[in-house]
Design an enzyme around this catalytic site. Structure first.
Site: not given
Length: 372
Positions: A36, A124, A165, A169, A194, A197, A228
């Site tokens: 990541n 997640h 998110e 991910s 979230d 990423h 990440k």
């Protein structure tokens, strides 16, 4: 005691028989297409230089010595939270030891038994675990499906929270945040995003997808992680000052854990300094564009560094991943039941430290395998 160990052994044997036994991978020295570390910060000599310079400016103890509510709080930690909040244009921020801790702490305490949390089906695991601890009613909606989300909003009770998110991910696709926010407003629900990423990759100077879409005032809370694209470790929950104080009082993963060390906090601050020194976002999106064009994936329009290549079948997928490793590429197979049967894939992460030649070699190897 012996019976318990035997039960563990049988479960491990069953997982091994299904080809799903996990083990810790050794360091490989292969070309990184799995981590990541999207911006290459964890390996950056320049970031190390900045960190070393800042380290020499401070006198500090090695360990934090306790939780922040006892002996582990520092003026530096509070100043860092103020900086993070201002950078991401939030009222306040609260540091957590990891993204997992942040999500478990946040979701376990914001909702009560009579409340409802509605989450995307691909959310997640840390968010799922936090929701379970809250004892709130939980609904899931089909991935990025607004009609499915609205059907759950219509039956939700109590305080309603929507969890998504900004960048997912596993597939690397983006959430339709504007449309989800409109639904949240219509049903008086609080939207939590979230940004694990997206932080560092999207938005001006890496402020995240929420910031890129100018939605800072439309979300109840954001989770930013530093392990990440930032190349360090830890996380922060962004939101109102009231939310910050609430989490200090009720988020058990914040209250009952030793605070981060000073050096770790300094690493986060140094990463922000480096983030603002160059246009890292332009570079990573250039690399992503190269990969998309060479492989001609179905998600060619995705700007995320996370890419999936559907192979189908656990054995075929593992075989290709193994073959690519023999060619020097560190690429990981994602197998059923982690993903639905038939959707087994390679999960490939693009980084600023991946050269055009490395990306071309990897995509050529994948295409050659698919054409067999």
């Amino acid at each position: 005691m012996i019976d318990i160990v035997q039960q563990f052994h049988q479960k491990l044997q069953a997982r091994d028989k299904d080809g799903l036994l996990r083990s810790l991978p050794p360091e490989t020295g292969l070309i990184d297409f799995c981590s990541n570390d999207y911006l290459g910060f964890s390996r950056s000599p320049e970031l190390k230089r900045i960190l070393n310079e800042q380290t020499n400016l401070h006198s500090y103890q090695i360990g934090s010595t306790g939780s922040r509510l006892i002996s582990g709080n520092t003026t530096f930690a509070e100043d860092l939270e103020t900086f993070i909040a201002e950078f991401h244009e939030s009222k306040a921020a609260l540091l957590f030891n990891s993204g997992y801790d942040a999500n478990v702490g946040l979701f376990s305490c914001i909702a009560q038994r009579n409340d409802t949390i509605i989450s995307d089906e691909l959310i997640h695991a840390s968010i799922i675990d936090g929701i379970r601890l809250s004892h709130a009613t939980r609904y899931t909606f089909r991935h990025n499906d607004l009609n499915s989300l609205e059907s759950k909003l219509k039956i939700a009770k109590g305080n309603i929270f929507i969890a998504v998110e900004s960048v997912y991910s596993m597939d690397g696709d983006l959430s339709p945040l504007k449309e989800i926010s409109a639904l949240a407003n219509r049903y008086n629900a609080a939207l939590i995003v979230d940004e694990a990423h997206a932080a560092g990759v999207f938005g001006h100077e890496g402020r995240g997808l929420v910031h890129e879409l100018n939605m800072q005032q439309d979300v109840f809370a954001r989770v930013i992680t530093f392990g990440k694209a930032f190349g360090t470790h830890g996380a922060a929950v962004l939101g109102s000052k009231t939310l910050q104080l609430y989490l200090i009082n009720f988020a058990r993963s914040f209250i009952y854990t030793t605070a981060q060390s000073f050096h770790n906090l300094l690493s986060i601050r140094a990463a922000y300094t480096f983030l603002q020194m160059f246009n890292h976002q332009e570079l990573i999106h250039q690399r992503v564009s190269i990969f998309n064009k060479l492989l001609k994936l179905n998600d060619i329009d995705s700007r995320s560094p996370i890419k999936k290549v559907i192979i189908g079948g656990n054995e075929k997928t593992k075989m290709l991943a193994s073959d690519l490793k023999k060619q020097g590429f560190d690429v990981r197979a994602i197998l059923a039941p982690t993903v639905p049967a038939g959707m087994e894939r390679l999960r490939i992460c693009i980084h600023t430290h991946n050269t055009h030649s490395e990306i071309e070699q990897l995509t050529t190897a994948i295409v050659n395998y698919q054409n067999l």
